[in-house]
Design an enzyme around this catalytic site. Structure first.
Site, mmCIF file in Angstrom:
data_model
loop_
_atom_site.group_PDB
_atom_site.id
_atom_site.type_symbol
_atom_site.label_atom_id
_atom_site.label_comp_id
_atom_site.label_asym_id
_atom_site.label_seq_id
_atom_site.Cartn_x
_atom_site.Cartn_y
_atom_site.Cartn_z
ATOM 1 N N LEU A 156 -9.556 22.041 17.392
ATOM 2 C CA LEU A 156 -10.069 20.892 16.646
ATOM 3 C C LEU A 156 -8.994 19.815 16.551
ATOM 4 O O LEU A 156 -8.035 19.958 15.791
ATOM 5 C CB LEU A 156 -10.540 21.348 15.262
ATOM 6 C CG LEU A 156 -11.575 22.491 15.297
ATOM 7 C CD1 LEU A 156 -11.956 22.922 13.883
ATOM 8 C CD2 LEU A 156 -12.825 22.090 16.085
ATOM 9 N N GLU A 157 -9.172 18.758 17.321
ATOM 10 C CA GLU A 157 -8.169 17.699 17.422
ATOM 11 C C GLU A 157 -8.810 16.326 17.276
ATOM 12 O O GLU A 157 -10.009 16.197 17.082
ATOM 13 C CB GLU A 157 -7.447 17.809 18.770
ATOM 14 C CG GLU A 157 -6.783 19.159 18.999
ATOM 15 C CD GLU A 157 -5.876 19.155 20.196
ATOM 16 O OE1 GLU A 157 -5.156 18.154 20.395
ATOM 17 O OE2 GLU A 157 -5.883 20.158 20.945
#
Length: 407
Positions: A156-157
């Site tokens: 998750l970026e």
């Protein structure tokens, strides 16, 4: 952050529109395609590998040279043109894929297995394009079923990382998949900072707690953020350990057991340098504290630069091929990290409700982490955990505990 430049992509594949799947138990999905799960320490050590981009190496050759048995294949994204169906790199539809399936088949034939990573730094994520957690989970379930997966990583970026609705979709999907696929190893990877993780990372932890979702590990990426060498990384891991305790209510041992490291080998995109000695230092920290994961970005870069300095395909530090992958193999052999849980002092219940006898097993404790197969007593019944759990009440809506009847 992961600034993962894709050097060459396959030609765009047709995206096949699909209807949302109704999620039921998929415990037999992997058996249907003839795969056998590895022990969880291999999925916890799986280094990232792009199977279609950045001059992918032969994973079987890497396995033979290092002893590594599992790889984290990257990345599943939404189609570049939009929609809620899974693709490789935004271009190749999972539904019609044969190329990556062939790579997975070769790895499994050599005695290994894969996890698949969803998200990453570039492209559009399914959490951004799917309308709900259930729709996101249905898209990811297609990937699990297609390849008979035993493990999945939620990387998750940015920019999804800063989108509250998108992160809700991703974490909600991860929880749905965890419940629907018995034994699925689930990791959540997020950016790292000197403080462990930033404001959005702490919000992510809070959201996971509110959902009642506990993955096998939360991992940070301590690079591309002012890091340089192992000391800065172990300091960040220690800070993140404190955040896991304060935001999730875990004791120290439980926090370490569900904490992970996701590093970068050689020269980072921000011109930080991480050498083999740095990896050894962080590995020593990870094994001595019994961390839940030790991985890195990426096997595509785990070779010396010769005819190019392209940071996507070589490390830009002196090395022999696959030096850094040997550290993940060492981690897998050093400890089965996710088997470590903290247990409260055992107590037993002598209630006779329902079965006429006594429950001669420990009473369920809301602050104890349990592995799959653990047994407890609660409300006069004996219960067996179907998978790893923390804080899920026996008989509750999570469906984690199997009721063995009164005792």
């Amino acid at each position: 952050m992961h600034r993962r430049r894709i050097a060459s992509l396959l030609a765009t594949a047709a995206v096949v529109a699909g209807t949302a799947l109704t999620l039921v138990s998929h415990a037999g999905a992997s058996a249907a395609v003839g795969t056998t799960a590895l022990s969880s320490n291999w999925y916890a050590s799986a280094p990232y590998l792009m199977p279609q981009s950045n001059n992918p190496p032969d994973p079987v050759a890497v396995m033979a040279a290092t002893g590594q048995k599992a790889f984290q294949l990257a990345f599943i994204l939404a189609p570049n043109g939009g929609g809620c169906t899974p693709t490789w790199d935004g271009t190749s539809a999972v539904s019609s894929d044969t190329a990556v399936a062939g790579v997975i088949g070769r790895i499994r034939s050599a005695g290994g297995d894969v996890s698949v990573s969803v998200g990453g730094y570039g492209g559009t994520k399914l959490g951004q394009t799917c309308a709900t957690p259930a729709a996101s989970a249905a898209a990811y379930q297609q990937v699990i079923d297609k390849y008979g997966l035993h493990a999945i990583d939620f990387d998750l970026e940015e920019p999804e990382y800063e989108n509250d609705a998108a992160i809700g979709n991703e974490l909600g999907a991860a929880q749905i998949l965890q419940r629907a696929n018995s034994g699925l190893f689930v990791s959540v990877t997020m950016p790292g900072t000197a403080a462990g993780t930033g404001w959005f990372g702490t919000q992510l932890l809070d959201k996971a707690k509110a959902l009642g979702f506990t993955p096998d590990n939360f991992s940070i990426m301590p690079f591309d953020g002012g890091f340089n060498g192992a000391a800065s990384q172990t300091s960040a891991l220690e800070a993140f350990h404190s955040l896991l305790m304060s935001h999730l209510g875990w004791d120290s041992a439980t926090a370490y057991a569900h904490e992970g490291f996701s590093g970068m080998n050689g020269k980072s995109d921000a011109a930080e340098y991480f050498y083999q000695a740095d990896f050894q230092t962080v590995l020593d920290y990870a094994t001595s504290h019994r961390l839940g994961r030790f991985t890195y970005w990426s096997v595509n870069r785990d070779r010396a630069c010769t005819t190019t300095t392209d940071n996507g395909v070589c490390s830009n530090v002196p090395q022999s091929d696959w030096d850094f992958t040997k550290f993940t193999a060492k981690f897998a052999g050093a400890t089965p990290p996710v088997s470590t849980t903290t247990t409260a002092p055992a107590t037993t219940t002598t209630t006779t409700t329902g079965g006429g006898g006594s429950c001669a097993v420990a009473a369920w404790n809301a602050t104890t982490a349990y592995n799959g197969g653990a047994t407890v007593s609660y409300n006069g019944h004996k219960w067996t955990a179907k998978w790893w759990t923390y804080g899920d009440t026996p008989g509750g809506p999570a469906g984690v505990w199997a009721d063995n009847g009164g005792c």
